[in-house]
Design an enzyme around this catalytic site. Structure first.
Site, PDB file in Angstrom:
ATOM      1  N   LYS A   1       0.714  -1.103   0.047  1.00 40.60           N
ATOM      2  CA  LYS A   1       0.058  -0.028  -0.020  1.00 40.60           C
ATOM      3  C   LYS A   1       0.814   1.361  -0.013  1.00 40.60           C
ATOM      4  O   LYS A   1       0.834   2.262  -0.732  1.00 40.60           O
ATOM      5  CB  LYS A   1      -0.837  -0.053   1.206  1.00 40.60           C
ATOM      6  CG  LYS A   1      -2.168   0.937   1.079  1.00 40.60           C
ATOM      7  CD  LYS A   1      -2.665   0.754   2.490  1.00 40.60           C
ATOM      8  CE  LYS A   1      -3.890  -0.496   2.481  1.00 40.60           C
ATOM      9  NZ  LYS A   1      -4.557  -0.877   3.820  1.00 40.60           N
TER      10      LYS A   1
ATOM     11  N   ARG B   1      -3.121   3.284   8.781  1.00 39.03           N
ATOM     12  CA  ARG B   1      -3.370   2.065   7.741  1.00 39.03           C
ATOM     13  C   ARG B   1      -2.101   1.173   7.718  1.00 39.03           C
ATOM     14  O   ARG B   1      -1.172   1.585   7.410  1.00 39.03           O
ATOM     15  CB  ARG B   1      -3.641   2.537   6.208  1.00 39.03           C
ATOM     16  CG  ARG B   1      -4.354   3.895   6.226  1.00 39.03           C
ATOM     17  CD  ARG B   1      -4.629   4.247   4.878  1.00 39.03           C
ATOM     18  NE  ARG B   1      -5.212   3.580   3.697  1.00 39.03           N
ATOM     19  CZ  ARG B   1      -5.347   3.721   2.380  1.00 39.03           C
ATOM     20  NH1 ARG B   1      -4.504   4.903   1.862  1.00 39.03           N
ATOM     21  NH2 ARG B   1      -6.004   3.055   1.869  1.00 39.03           N
TER      22      ARG B   1
ATOM     23  N   GLY C   1      -5.610 -10.694   7.225  1.00 41.18           N
ATOM     24  CA  GLY C   1      -5.493 -10.926   8.862  1.00 41.18           C
ATOM     25  C   GLY C   1      -5.007  -9.836   9.546  1.00 41.18           C
ATOM     26  O   GLY C   1      -5.276  -9.711  10.667  1.00 41.18           O
TER      27      GLY C   1
ATOM     28  N   MET D   1      -4.417  -5.571  10.754  1.00 40.93           N
ATOM     29  CA  MET D   1      -5.397  -4.607  11.567  1.00 40.93           C
ATOM     30  C   MET D   1      -6.290  -3.656  10.531  1.00 40.93           C
ATOM     31  O   MET D   1      -5.823  -3.395   9.430  1.00 40.93           O
ATOM     32  CB  MET D   1      -4.140  -3.782  12.160  1.00 40.93           C
ATOM     33  CG  MET D   1      -5.149  -2.885  13.278  1.00 40.93           C
ATOM     34  SD  MET D   1      -3.976  -1.485  13.758  1.00 40.93           S
ATOM     35  CE  MET D   1      -4.586  -0.224  12.596  1.00 40.93           C
TER      36      MET D   1
ATOM     37  N   ARG E   1      -3.985  -1.133  -6.348  1.00 44.14           N
ATOM     38  CA  ARG E   1      -3.304  -2.238  -6.533  1.00 44.14           C
ATOM     39  C   ARG E   1      -3.518  -3.209  -7.477  1.00 44.14           C
ATOM     40  O   ARG E   1      -4.671  -2.995  -8.187  1.00 44.14           O
ATOM     41  CB  ARG E   1      -3.521  -3.315  -5.129  1.00 44.14           C
ATOM     42  CG  ARG E   1      -4.901  -3.713  -4.972  1.00 44.14           C
ATOM     43  CD  ARG E   1      -5.161  -4.043  -3.600  1.00 44.14           C
ATOM     44  NE  ARG E   1      -6.765  -3.996  -3.322  1.00 44.14           N
ATOM     45  CZ  ARG E   1      -7.102  -4.469  -2.145  1.00 44.14           C
ATOM     46  NH1 ARG E   1      -6.256  -4.444  -0.956  1.00 44.14           N
ATOM     47  NH2 ARG E   1      -8.253  -4.271  -1.860  1.00 44.14           N
TER      48      ARG E   1
ATOM     49  N   HIS F   1      -5.600 -41.098  -1.626  1.00 45.30           N
ATOM     50  CA  HIS F   1      -5.682 -41.899  -2.745  1.00 45.30           C
ATOM     51  C   HIS F   1      -6.780 -41.333  -3.554  1.00 45.30           C
ATOM     52  O   HIS F   1      -6.519 -41.142  -4.701  1.00 45.30           O
ATOM     53  CB  HIS F   1      -5.977 -43.415  -2.483  1.00 45.30           C
ATOM     54  CG  HIS F   1      -6.317 -44.381  -3.445  1.00 45.30           C
ATOM     55  ND1 HIS F   1      -7.566 -44.519  -3.881  1.00 45.30           N
ATOM     56  CD2 HIS F   1      -5.596 -44.758  -4.443  1.00 45.30           C
ATOM     57  CE1 HIS F   1      -7.444 -45.240  -5.082  1.00 45.30           C
ATOM     58  NE2 HIS F   1      -6.139 -45.364  -5.144  1.00 45.30           N
TER      59      HIS F   1
ATOM     60  N   SER G   1      13.843 -41.277 -18.274  1.00 43.02           N
ATOM     61  CA  SER G   1      12.857 -40.701 -17.767  1.00 43.02           C
ATOM     62  C   SER G   1      12.791 -40.714 -16.518  1.00 43.02           C
ATOM     63  O   SER G   1      12.835 -41.733 -15.789  1.00 43.02           O
ATOM     64  CB  SER G   1      11.402 -41.248 -18.357  1.00 43.02           C
ATOM     65  OG  SER G   1      10.225 -40.830 -17.693  1.00 43.02           O
TER      66      SER G   1
ATOM     67  N   CYS H   1       8.388 -37.725 -15.684  1.00 41.15           N
ATOM     68  CA  CYS H   1       7.021 -38.327 -15.843  1.00 41.15           C
ATOM     69  C   CYS H   1       6.344 -38.248 -14.554  1.00 41.15           C
ATOM     70  O   CYS H   1       5.399 -39.064 -14.557  1.00 41.15           O
ATOM     71  CB  CYS H   1       7.118 -39.396 -16.791  1.00 41.15           C
ATOM     72  SG  CYS H   1       7.956 -40.826 -15.951  1.00 41.15           S
TER      73      CYS H   1
ATOM     74  N   TYR I   1      11.757 -32.774 -22.034  1.00 42.42           N
ATOM     75  CA  TYR I   1      10.268 -32.540 -21.672  1.00 42.42           C
ATOM     76  C   TYR I   1       9.979 -32.750 -20.592  1.00 42.42           C
ATOM     77  O   TYR I   1      10.594 -33.319 -19.760  1.00 42.42           O
ATOM     78  CB  TYR I   1       9.666 -33.215 -22.843  1.00 42.42           C
ATOM     79  CG  TYR I   1       9.896 -34.869 -22.612  1.00 42.42           C
ATOM     80  CD1 TYR I   1       8.887 -35.571 -21.654  1.00 42.42           C
ATOM     81  CD2 TYR I   1      10.792 -35.564 -23.032  1.00 42.42           C
ATOM     82  CE1 TYR I   1       9.100 -36.826 -21.204  1.00 42.42           C
ATOM     83  CE2 TYR I   1      11.069 -36.907 -22.988  1.00 42.42           C
ATOM     84  CZ  TYR I   1      10.059 -37.578 -21.889  1.00 42.42           C
ATOM     85  OH  TYR I   1      10.329 -38.923 -21.770  1.00 42.42           O
TER      86      TYR I   1
HETATM   87  P1  ADP Z   1      -8.012  -1.969   3.499  1.00 44.80           P
HETATM   88  O1  ADP Z   1      -6.632  -2.384   3.321  1.00 44.80           O
HETATM   89  O2  ADP Z   1      -8.964  -2.626   4.428  1.00 44.80           O
HETATM   90  O3  ADP Z   1      -8.695  -1.593   2.361  1.00 44.80           O
HETATM   91  P2  ADP Z   1      -7.713   0.876   3.880  1.00 44.80           P
HETATM   92  O4  ADP Z   1      -6.256   1.288   4.516  1.00 44.80           O
HETATM   93  O5  ADP Z   1      -7.451   0.839   2.490  1.00 44.80           O
HETATM   94  O6  ADP Z   1      -7.855  -0.500   4.247  1.00 44.80           O
HETATM   95  O7  ADP Z   1      -8.610   1.899   4.550  1.00 44.80           O
HETATM   96  C1  ADP Z   1     -10.017   1.376   4.529  1.00 44.80           C
HETATM   97  C2  ADP Z   1     -10.910   2.589   4.183  1.00 44.80           C
HETATM   98  O8  ADP Z   1     -10.653   3.754   4.548  1.00 44.80           O
HETATM   99  C3  ADP Z   1     -10.766   2.643   2.384  1.00 44.80           C
HETATM  100  O9  ADP Z   1     -11.997   2.719   1.809  1.00 44.80           O
HETATM  101  C4  ADP Z   1     -10.169   3.603   2.128  1.00 44.80           C
HETATM  102  O10 ADP Z   1     -10.091   4.233   1.158  1.00 44.80           O
HETATM  103  C5  ADP Z   1     -10.376   4.688   3.540  1.00 44.80           C
HETATM  104  N1  ADP Z   1      -9.275   5.596   3.862  1.00 44.80           N
HETATM  105  C6  ADP Z   1      -8.208   5.070   4.146  1.00 44.80           C
HETATM  106  N2  ADP Z   1      -7.321   6.386   4.443  1.00 44.80           N
HETATM  107  C7  ADP Z   1      -8.322   7.346   4.099  1.00 44.80           C
HETATM  108  C8  ADP Z   1      -8.033   8.892   4.122  1.00 44.80           C
HETATM  109  N3  ADP Z   1      -6.876   9.314   4.587  1.00 44.80           N
HETATM  110  N4  ADP Z   1      -9.019   9.526   4.053  1.00 44.80           N
HETATM  111  C9  ADP Z   1     -10.277   9.104   3.592  1.00 44.80           C
HETATM  112  N5  ADP Z   1     -10.498   7.775   3.518  1.00 44.80           N
HETATM  113  C10 ADP Z   1      -9.227   7.019   3.721  1.00 44.80           C
HETATM  114 MG    MG Z   2      -7.810  -0.463   1.059  1.00 45.30          MG
END
Ligand code: ADP
Ligand code: MG
Ligand code: MG
Length: 889
Positions: free
Chosen positions: A22, A92, A101, A103, A336, A452, A768, A836, A856
């Site tokens: 990210k 984030r 998994g 935060m 992404r 199996h 083989s 093979c 091969y």
């Molecule tokens: P995830 O990886 O779960 O998508 P994100 O970090 O991308 O988590 O954020 C979750 C939501 O919060 C997303 O919709 C993102 O666009 C929004 N968001 C994150 N940072 C900001 C920000 N600085 N201003 C407004 N919205 C935000």
């Molecule tokens: Mg996101």
């Protein structure tokens, strides 16, 4: 001092390892001038430093963070905690690989009792300010203070009811203030402390929480499942907030630059007016399709479309983009590479070449061979509702509908009557093969992905679910139950081997699609690859499939499967039970034309492509009835009919079975050891092959059979068997008056063969590598015992990185392969080499085979398309020495 914190404009897209996915992309988008809210990233190295300092943020990280914060404040002309002009940020998490998994994001950090007043004044919108504050308390409490959201939601609902509102937008600024007081009380009750008011304290608590989440249970499990190393650490992104909830000229949304399910080149996504981040996915309100944004905010839509195009061109990849509109101004919050189905992956790769975005080589690297499985099997039509009865392991992809049967014989007889059946058993054994062949799909209540049933089903391209423990099978009454539901013999069920789902009744299917794009992509793969792809096929039908899927020959034709045929097994048993040579020859004379017929069919299907035929390999007892069952049978007869001829016959059979009984069949009398002791069996097989070749020559199809001797460990074994085959060929040539070319080679599947490959090559035209047996003998594991008993635990405890029967052990078994190739070619530089084992259809093993210079790989017919692609990828990757760029990071 190392740098632990990067402002967005100091980083770039190549810094994933340090900034996380990210963070690297936020930096990259900033660098190319897109409207990204300003911010900075605390690196994955800082996360590791945090753990090294036994979970405290080191001072140098803290200092660098505060420095970056000051830059952010200057840039935004706002200050964290300033009551008059407060800066609010999001926190984030972001690791190198996206990990569900981890935060959750915290929005609106920096809010407190004072800044909320400032916000209200600044925006002239107190309702918005208090709503933002209460959202922040809720998110922060949940994510950082670990108080269940439920308490907050419950309180909000009570307040709503009390005031007679039906939805949130009805709450006024004063109402929100009341809610905030309530929320604070909840926090106090659960933490025995006030909600933290100091924004810097809030910030560092949040950073701590992100670092901690790297090692929460969910994240650990996810990493283990996806083989992500534990030492990578996560980065933290701190970004100034933009607000999509400032009114009807604001909003937030997500979009893919192309349709991720079909690959179609249209913008695909949704958005919500007057909403913040999470609201789109939270499902509180139904979002609108992205297309209507064109009417609602034409300017924003056009700008967004342009940015999407730009990002796609820039990354040369389909993108998944998050955006927010604040009072008519567009901001990009994330991009992404978009996840996609196999169908979409192929279409996108091919179309991007046509659009000039990608060259063919890069396009070939963009499709993960593993994903192709999805396309080569029937699938359940998603348009129809399905009620899931139970779920097991998705052991072999594909979907099927059929009547439930519990027994292999029954499966076969029903299928002979034209019925479609699904074989349901606690587990399967080699005795059930005919039932598996006759069934549409297999379900077992025990056993894993490599049991199996799973292995056999995958080999046959049949759907299979294993280890579905919810099924309580009663073989006696011929029924199974799942909870309260009872399913009887003959009832119809539908299963989906790609998901492991079992459903009652029939659900419509879609046939496998070999789309035009798919064919085209594979044609490109064929142009690139420098390693052949053959198929393992034992009968004309599989040979046809292989040819259709583009196999350049057959790398392994196992003749024992021809012996297993129900009509033949009595003759095979007669051959085994023969007391003397004449009796045995009688049986062999009967078998010869049958085998010849099979070979003709296979040669014909392959239309002159090379076919490697392996002479009989398994120990003979595999063709005889089960000893225990026979024992019971004999015991019964001894009581009920002691004088009968049948009893005599059974007793004789039992005696023979006991003679053939082995302490360790895997290492027993099998492979060329059979040919050494019963040369007439191999001779019959060789003749059948040559008669078939002669017959095809009559039809104008030139085949050059490759005859393969299994389980050779000493060159003298091969020397003997070679003479035997040559003499059989001479006889057939003399008899038919037809000359044909043929070669004689050997499996390399015993360590001694690899170690003495220079000697063995003297007698072999080709090698083989039988990497299944070679893995068994190198590790000293018997596969069935290993997979049933300890292998799973080995993998879970990281004693072994993978199941070596699925993914070639390059360090050990691979070393023997390398040695075999080198020694063999030292004797015969032009020695043809191939693999093979099942590994021939696994991408990392194919890559290894390419590096070893094998001619091969050979795999099951359904894996041929995958192998063609993987072979091309190996070539491209090593020739261009480009980094692996898979789509699904
Ligand atoms: P995830 O990886 O779960 O998508 P994100 O970090 O991308 O988590 O954020 C979750 C939501 O919060 C997303 O919709 C993102 O666009 C929004 N968001 C994150 N940072 C900001 C920000 N600085 N201003 C407004 N919205 C935000
Ligand atoms: Mg996101
Ligand atoms: Mg073998």
């Amino acid at each position: 001092m190392d740098k632990f914190v990067y402002l967005f404009h100091e980083g770039n897209g190549s810094m994933r390892d340090l900034l996380g996915g990210k963070g690297a992309n936020l930096a990259e988008m900033t660098r190319i001038g897109l409207p990204v809210p300003f911010g900075f990233t605390i690196t994955t190295q800082a996360c590791n430093a945090y753990y090294d300092a036994s979970k405290t943020i080191p001072t140098f990280v803290e200092e660098q963070t505060l420095e970056a914060l000051t830059c952010l404040e200057d840039k935004m002309d706002k200050k964290l905690g300033d009551p008059n002009n407060p800066l609010l940020v999001s926190v984030r998490s972001g690791s190198v690989f996206s990990m569900p998994g981890m935060m959750d994001t915290i929005l609106n950090l920096g809010m407190n009792d004072e800044t909320v007043i400032g916000m209200a004044k600044l925006t002239n919108n107190p309702r918005f300010a208090y709503d933002s504050y209460r959202r922040f308390i809720q998110m922060f409490s949940n994510v950082v203070l670990e108080i269940d959201t439920f308490y907050f939601e419950q309180f909000l609902e009570e307040t709503r009811e009390e005031k007679g509102y039906s939805s949130d937008p009805e709450l006024t600024s004063e109402d929100w203030q009341e809610v905030i007081s309530g929320y604070k009380a909840i926090v106090k009750k659960h933490t025995r402390k006030e909600f933290p008011q100091d924004p810097k304290v809030q910030l560092f608590l949040a950073i701590n929480a992100v670092f901690n989440s790297w090692n929460n249970q969910r994240a650990i499990v996810y990493r283990r499942l996806n083989k992500i190393p534990d030492h990578l650490g996560t980065a933290v992104n701190i970004q100034s907030m933009v607000f999509g909830n400032m009114g009807n000229d604001s909003g937030t949304g997500v979009a893919f630059t192309r349709n991720p399910s079909t690959g179609e080149h249209v913008l695909y996504g949704e958005y919500l007016i007057n909403a913040q981040g999470e609201d789109v996915v939270a499902g509180i309100r139904t979002p609108q399709p992205i297309a209507t944004l064109k009417d609602e905010m034409p300017g924003v839509f056009n700008q967004f479309s342009e940015i999407c195009k730009h990002l796609e061109q820039h990354y040369q990849e389909m993108q998944d983009i998050e955006f927010t509109v604040e009072r008519g101004k567009l901001f990009i919050l994330q991009t992404r590479n978009g996840k996609r189905t196999a169908q979409a992956a192929i279409r996108i790769a091919v179309e991007m070449v046509k659009e000039g975005i990608l060259d063919k080589k890069t396009a070939l690297l963009r499709v993960d061979p593993d994903q192709l499985n999805q396309l080569l099997h029937s699938r359940i039509d998603d348009k129809f509702e399905k009620r899931i009865l139970a779920k097991g392991l998705p052991a072999s992809p594909g979907a099927a509908t059929g009547q439930v049967v519990f027994d292999a014989d029954e499966a076969e007889s029903l299928s002979n009557d034209g019925k479609k059946v699904i074989l349901v058993r606690p587990e399967t054994t080699p005795d059930d093969i005919h039932g598996i062949v006759a069934s549409q799909a297999i379900v077992t209540s025990r056993g894993g992905m490599t049991s199996h049933a799973a292995v056999v089903a995958r080999g046959m391209g049949k759907a299979c679910i294993c280890g579905c423990e919810a099924l309580k099978i009663d073989l006696r009454t011929k029924q199974f139950t799942v909870g309260e539901t009872l399913v009887n013999y003959g009832d119809i069920i539908t299963i989906d081997g790609s998901t492991g789902e079992i459903m009652l009744g029939e659900i419509p299917m879609i046939d496998p699609e070999l789309s035009d794009e798919f064919q085209l992509l594979l044609a490109w793969a064929d142009q690139e690859r420098k390693i052949g792809v053959r198929a393992n096929a034992d009968n004309p039908e599989d040979a046809k499939k292989s040819f259709e899927f583009g196999a350049g020959g057959i790398g392994l034709c196992r003749t024992e499967h021809m012996f297993m045929d129900l009509k033949r097994i009595p003759i095979v048993q007669k051959m085994i039970l023969a007391d003397n040579y004449d009796e045995r020859m009688e049986a062999l004379d009967q078998l010869l034309p049958m085998q010849q017929g099979d070979f003709e069919g296979i040669f014909e299907a392959m239309q002159g492509f090379p076919v490697t035929i392996r002479l009989l390999d398994p120990p003979l007892h595999e063709f005889l009835p089960d000893k225990e069952e026979l024992l019971v049978e004999v015991a019964k007869l001894q009581i009920t009919d002691p004088q009968s001829f049948e009893l005599k016959r059974q007793e004789q059979l039992l005696k023979k079975i006991r003679q053939l009984d082995e302490f360790n069949p895997m290492l027993g009398h099998r492979g060329c050891r059979l040919g050494m002791i019963y040369p007439e069996i191999y001779e019959m097989q060789a003749k059948a092959i040559f008669y078939a070749a002669a017959k095809l020559a009559e039809k104008g199809i030139l085949v050059e059979p490759e005859i393969m001797i299994p389980l050779v460990g000493h060159v003298n074994e091969l020397k003997h068997m070679r003479q035997l085959v040559i003499s059989a060929a001479g006889k057939v040539q003399y008899e038919t008056g037809r000359m044909f070319d043929y070669t004689i080679g050997t499996m390399i599947e015993i360590p001694r063969a690899a170690l003495t490959a220079d000697q063995i090559a003297e007698e072999a035209d080709f090698f083989s590598f039988g990497t299944n047996d070679l893995t068994q003998t190198t590790f000293g594991y018997s596969r069935d015992d290993a997979e049933g008993k300890f292998l799973q635990a080995y993998i879970e405890n990281k004693v072994l990185p993978e199941n070596p029967f699925a993914v070639l052990d390059q360090e050990g078994v691979g070393k023997l392969v390398e040695m075999g190739v080198k020694l063999g070619r030292a004797t015969k530089p032009a020695l043809k080499t191939g693999i093979c084992g099942e590994h021939g259809g696994e991408k990392s093993s194919i890559d290894f085979c390419y590096r070893m210079g094998l001619d091969y790989v050979s795999c099951s017919p359904y894996r041929v398309p995958l192998a063609r692609l993987a072979a091309a990828q190996a070539t491209i990757r090593h020739e261009v020495n480009k980094q692996e760029i898979f789509t699904t990071a």
